[in-house]
Design a protein around this motif. Structure first.
Motif, PDB file in Angstrom:
ATOM      1  N   THR A   1      -4.430  75.954 -25.422  1.00  0.00           N
ATOM      2  CA  THR A   1      -4.070  75.515 -24.076  1.00  0.00           C
ATOM      3  C   THR A   1      -4.006  74.003 -23.942  1.00  0.00           C
ATOM      4  OG1 THR A   1      -6.395  75.641 -23.419  1.00  0.00           O
ATOM      5  CG2 THR A   1      -5.007  77.576 -22.979  1.00  0.00           C
ATOM      6  N   ASN A   2      -4.531  73.282 -24.931  1.00  0.00           N
ATOM      7  CA  ASN A   2      -4.498  71.823 -24.906  1.00  0.00           C
ATOM      8  C   ASN A   2      -4.302  71.302 -26.338  1.00  0.00           C
ATOM      9  OD1 ASN A   2      -4.667  69.199 -24.012  1.00  0.00           O
ATOM     10  ND2 ASN A   2      -6.892  69.177 -23.931  1.00  0.00           N
ATOM     11  N   PRO A   3      -3.096  71.487 -26.887  1.00  0.00           N
ATOM     12  CA  PRO A   3      -2.870  71.089 -28.284  1.00  0.00           C
ATOM     13  C   PRO A   3      -2.820  69.577 -28.461  1.00  0.00           C
ATOM     14  CG  PRO A   3      -0.827  71.806 -27.281  1.00  0.00           C
ATOM     15  CD  PRO A   3      -1.912  72.057 -26.265  1.00  0.00           C
ATOM     16  N   LYS A   4      -3.137  69.130 -29.672  1.00  0.00           N
ATOM     17  CA  LYS A   4      -2.995  67.720 -30.016  1.00  0.00           C
ATOM     18  C   LYS A   4      -1.503  67.471 -30.240  1.00  0.00           C
ATOM     19  CE  LYS A   4      -3.927  64.340 -33.575  1.00  0.00           C
ATOM     20  NZ  LYS A   4      -4.247  64.189 -34.982  1.00  0.00           N
ATOM     21  N   LEU A   5      -0.953  66.520 -29.502  1.00  0.00           N
ATOM     22  CA  LEU A   5       0.471  66.198 -29.616  1.00  0.00           C
ATOM     23  C   LEU A   5       0.632  64.823 -30.236  1.00  0.00           C
ATOM     24  CD1 LEU A   5       1.648  67.403 -26.098  1.00  0.00           C
ATOM     25  CD2 LEU A   5       1.779  68.664 -28.243  1.00  0.00           C
ATOM     26  N   GLU A   6       1.673  64.671 -31.029  1.00  0.00           N
ATOM     27  CA  GLU A   6       2.037  63.374 -31.586  1.00  0.00           C
ATOM     28  C   GLU A   6       3.454  63.057 -31.144  1.00  0.00           C
ATOM     29  OE1 GLU A   6       1.446  62.980 -35.810  1.00  0.00           O
ATOM     30  OE2 GLU A   6      -0.637  63.631 -35.672  1.00  0.00           O
ATOM     31  N   THR A   7       3.768  61.758 -31.093  1.00  0.00           N
ATOM     32  CA  THR A   7       5.095  61.309 -30.672  1.00  0.00           C
ATOM     33  C   THR A   7       5.673  60.359 -31.712  1.00  0.00           C
ATOM     34  OG1 THR A   7       4.453  61.488 -28.351  1.00  0.00           O
ATOM     35  CG2 THR A   7       6.397  60.159 -28.842  1.00  0.00           C
ATOM     36  N   VAL A   8       6.952  60.537 -32.002  1.00  0.00           N
ATOM     37  CA  VAL A   8       7.692  59.631 -32.874  1.00  0.00           C
ATOM     38  C   VAL A   8       8.761  58.987 -31.996  1.00  0.00           C
ATOM     39  CG1 VAL A   8       9.198  59.470 -34.874  1.00  0.00           C
ATOM     40  CG2 VAL A   8       7.327  61.116 -34.879  1.00  0.00           C
ATOM     41  N   ASP A   9       8.727  57.648 -31.902  1.00  0.00           N
ATOM     42  CA  ASP A   9       9.726  56.920 -31.116  1.00  0.00           C
ATOM     43  C   ASP A   9      10.881  56.487 -32.015  1.00  0.00           C
ATOM     44  OD1 ASP A   9       8.404  57.026 -28.616  1.00  0.00           O
ATOM     45  OD2 ASP A   9       7.033  55.451 -29.290  1.00  0.00           O
ATOM     46  N   LYS A  10      12.082  56.564 -31.462  1.00  0.00           N
ATOM     47  CA  LYS A  10      13.308  56.168 -32.169  1.00  0.00           C
ATOM     48  C   LYS A  10      13.362  56.758 -33.593  1.00  0.00           C
ATOM     49  CE  LYS A  10      14.682  53.491 -28.818  1.00  0.00           C
ATOM     50  NZ  LYS A  10      15.726  53.923 -27.937  1.00  0.00           N
ATOM     51  N   PRO A  11      13.322  58.081 -33.703  1.00  0.00           N
ATOM     52  CA  PRO A  11      13.308  58.702 -35.031  1.00  0.00           C
ATOM     53  C   PRO A  11      14.653  58.575 -35.744  1.00  0.00           C
ATOM     54  CG  PRO A  11      13.588  60.369 -33.359  1.00  0.00           C
ATOM     55  CD  PRO A  11      13.350  59.073 -32.634  1.00  0.00           C
ATOM     56  N   ALA A  12      14.592  58.489 -37.059  1.00  0.00           N
ATOM     57  CA  ALA A  12      15.823  58.554 -37.868  1.00  0.00           C
ATOM     58  C   ALA A  12      16.250  60.019 -37.903  1.00  0.00           C
ATOM     59  CB  ALA A  12      15.539  58.043 -39.275  1.00  0.00           C
ATOM     60  N   LEU A  13      17.549  60.251 -37.709  1.00  0.00           N
ATOM     61  CA  LEU A  13      18.064  61.626 -37.670  1.00  0.00           C
ATOM     62  C   LEU A  13      18.872  61.940 -38.918  1.00  0.00           C
ATOM     63  CD1 LEU A  13      19.136  61.691 -33.941  1.00  0.00           C
ATOM     64  CD2 LEU A  13      17.059  62.621 -34.944  1.00  0.00           C
ATOM     65  N   PRO A  14      18.863  63.125 -39.412  1.00  0.00           N
ATOM     66  CA  PRO A  14      18.061  64.263 -38.958  1.00  0.00           C
ATOM     67  C   PRO A  14      16.581  64.032 -39.258  1.00  0.00           C
ATOM     68  CG  PRO A  14      19.181  64.833 -40.987  1.00  0.00           C
ATOM     69  CD  PRO A  14      19.653  63.459 -40.597  1.00  0.00           C
ATOM     70  N   TRP A  15      15.734  64.557 -38.374  1.00  0.00           N
ATOM     71  CA  TRP A  15      14.286  64.392 -38.493  1.00  0.00           C
ATOM     72  C   TRP A  15      13.661  65.725 -38.888  1.00  0.00           C
ATOM     73  CZ3 TRP A  15      10.159  66.552 -35.695  1.00  0.00           C
ATOM     74  CH2 TRP A  15       8.924  65.913 -35.832  1.00  0.00           C
ATOM     75  N   LYS A  16      12.667  65.665 -39.768  1.00  0.00           N
ATOM     76  CA  LYS A  16      12.020  66.886 -40.249  1.00  0.00           C
ATOM     77  C   LYS A  16      10.534  66.592 -40.438  1.00  0.00           C
ATOM     78  CE  LYS A  16      13.571  70.199 -43.494  1.00  0.00           C
ATOM     79  NZ  LYS A  16      14.168  70.500 -44.785  1.00  0.00           N
ATOM     80  N   LYS A  17       9.683  67.531 -40.007  1.00  0.00           N
ATOM     81  CA  LYS A  17       8.239  67.352 -40.148  1.00  0.00           C
ATOM     82  C   LYS A  17       7.594  68.716 -40.359  1.00  0.00           C
ATOM     83  CE  LYS A  17       4.279  65.062 -39.457  1.00  0.00           C
ATOM     84  NZ  LYS A  17       3.822  63.924 -40.185  1.00  0.00           N
ATOM     85  N   THR A  18       6.752  68.825 -41.395  1.00  0.00           N
ATOM     86  CA  THR A  18       5.997  70.053 -41.651  1.00  0.00           C
ATOM     87  C   THR A  18       4.554  69.818 -41.231  1.00  0.00           C
ATOM     88  OG1 THR A  18       7.449  70.664 -43.471  1.00  0.00           O
ATOM     89  CG2 THR A  18       5.282  71.711 -43.424  1.00  0.00           C
ATOM     90  N   VAL A  19       4.023  70.752 -40.439  1.00  0.00           N
ATOM     91  CA  VAL A  19       2.651  70.633 -39.946  1.00  0.00           C
ATOM     92  C   VAL A  19       1.905  71.942 -40.197  1.00  0.00           C
ATOM     93  CG1 VAL A  19       3.242  68.953 -38.157  1.00  0.00           C
ATOM     94  CG2 VAL A  19       3.251  71.385 -37.609  1.00  0.00           C
ATOM     95  N   THR A  20       0.584  71.841 -40.249  1.00  0.00           N
ATOM     96  CA  THR A  20      -0.266  73.023 -40.375  1.00  0.00           C
ATOM     97  C   THR A  20      -0.965  73.235 -39.043  1.00  0.00           C
ATOM     98  OG1 THR A  20      -0.622  72.611 -42.724  1.00  0.00           O
ATOM     99  CG2 THR A  20      -2.205  74.047 -41.623  1.00  0.00           C
ATOM    100  N   LEU A  21      -0.758  74.411 -38.475  1.00  0.00           N
ATOM    101  CA  LEU A  21      -1.369  74.780 -37.202  1.00  0.00           C
ATOM    102  C   LEU A  21      -2.366  75.911 -37.455  1.00  0.00           C
ATOM    103  CD1 LEU A  21       1.863  74.747 -35.025  1.00  0.00           C
ATOM    104  CD2 LEU A  21       0.205  72.918 -35.316  1.00  0.00           C
ATOM    105  N   ARG A  22      -3.191  76.187 -36.443  1.00  0.00           N
ATOM    106  CA  ARG A  22      -4.245  77.170 -36.627  1.00  0.00           C
ATOM    107  C   ARG A  22      -4.238  78.171 -35.481  1.00  0.00           C
ATOM    108  NH1 ARG A  22      -9.682  77.519 -35.170  1.00  0.00           N
ATOM    109  NH2 ARG A  22      -9.523  75.626 -33.945  1.00  0.00           N
ATOM    110  N   GLY A  23      -4.439  79.440 -35.857  1.00  0.00           N
ATOM    111  CA  GLY A  23      -4.654  80.498 -34.879  1.00  0.00           C
ATOM    112  C   GLY A  23      -3.493  80.738 -33.948  1.00  0.00           C
ATOM    113  N   ILE A  24      -3.818  80.836 -32.669  1.00  0.00           N
ATOM    114  CA  ILE A  24      -2.800  81.171 -31.677  1.00  0.00           C
ATOM    115  C   ILE A  24      -2.105  79.937 -31.104  1.00  0.00           C
ATOM    116  CG2 ILE A  24      -3.895  83.356 -31.053  1.00  0.00           C
ATOM    117  CD1 ILE A  24      -5.059  81.961 -28.590  1.00  0.00           C
ATOM    118  N   LEU A  25      -2.394  78.772 -31.670  1.00  0.00           N
ATOM    119  CA  LEU A  25      -1.740  77.543 -31.223  1.00  0.00           C
ATOM    120  C   LEU A  25      -0.231  77.668 -31.409  1.00  0.00           C
ATOM    121  CD1 LEU A  25      -2.209  74.563 -30.272  1.00  0.00           C
ATOM    122  CD2 LEU A  25      -2.073  73.950 -32.669  1.00  0.00           C
ATOM    123  N   PRO A  26       0.552  77.549 -30.338  1.00  0.00           N
ATOM    124  CA  PRO A  26       1.995  77.716 -30.470  1.00  0.00           C
ATOM    125  C   PRO A  26       2.663  76.473 -31.060  1.00  0.00           C
ATOM    126  CG  PRO A  26       1.447  77.281 -28.194  1.00  0.00           C
ATOM    127  CD  PRO A  26       0.144  77.371 -28.949  1.00  0.00           C
TER     128      PRO A  26
END
Length: 151
Positions: A78-103
């Motif tokens: 209900t309160n995930p940790k969010l990160e922001t990338v400003d002015k990203p180079a496109l195409p942009w791709k990021k792989t992350v590891t999440l846990r449990g029911i975190l959407p």
């Protein structure tokens, strides 16, 4: 005489009622044990799902994208940790590891006054897209949110 028959019938009925109710309580205890086992299994399943980790890849393409905000892992569902990338180079791709029911979620934002902004995002899990959205024009936001794939 009728009174003694009535008394005997009432006594037999009372004894039958006592035995019947005690049999129901036996069944009720067995049913309670079975229900308790089902609840325990459900709780174990939720505990496992909440602690299980999974990996997703966010992909963003488009034109004139100012920033990308995404669930990076950590926090709660209900309160995930969010990160922001400003002015990203496109195409942009990021792989992350999440846990449990975190959407998994990714929100690219394009604030282009010319109206030519275009945004497309995807969330990939095990090589297959589980969410995909697009947006065009002024204030384009093609955010993607998916249900946790392990739920």
């Amino acid at each position: 005489m009728h009174r003694s028959i009535r008394t005997a019938v009432c006594a037999v009925a009372a004894v039958g009622l006592v035995f019947g109710l005690s049999a129901c309580s036996e069944v009720s205890d067995a049913a309670k044990d079975k229900a308790s086992d089902s609840v325990d299994k459900a709780v174990d399943g939720v505990d496992k799902a909440v602690n299980e980790e999974y990996e997703v890849t966010y992909e963003v393409t488009g034109k004139s994208i100012d920033s990308i905000q995404f669930a990076a892992g950590g926090g709660t569902a209900t309160n995930p940790k969010l990160e922001t990338v400003d002015k990203p180079a496109l195409p942009w791709k990021k792989t992350v590891t999440l846990r449990g029911i975190l959407p998994p979620s990714v929100l690219p934002i394009a604030l282009d006054a010319t109206g030519e902004a275009a945004v497309t995002c995807k969330i990939i899990y095990k090589g297959k897209p589980i969410a995909e959205e697009s947006g065009k024009g002024l204030g384009a936001a093609g955010g993607c949110v998916a249900v946790s794939p392990i739920v």
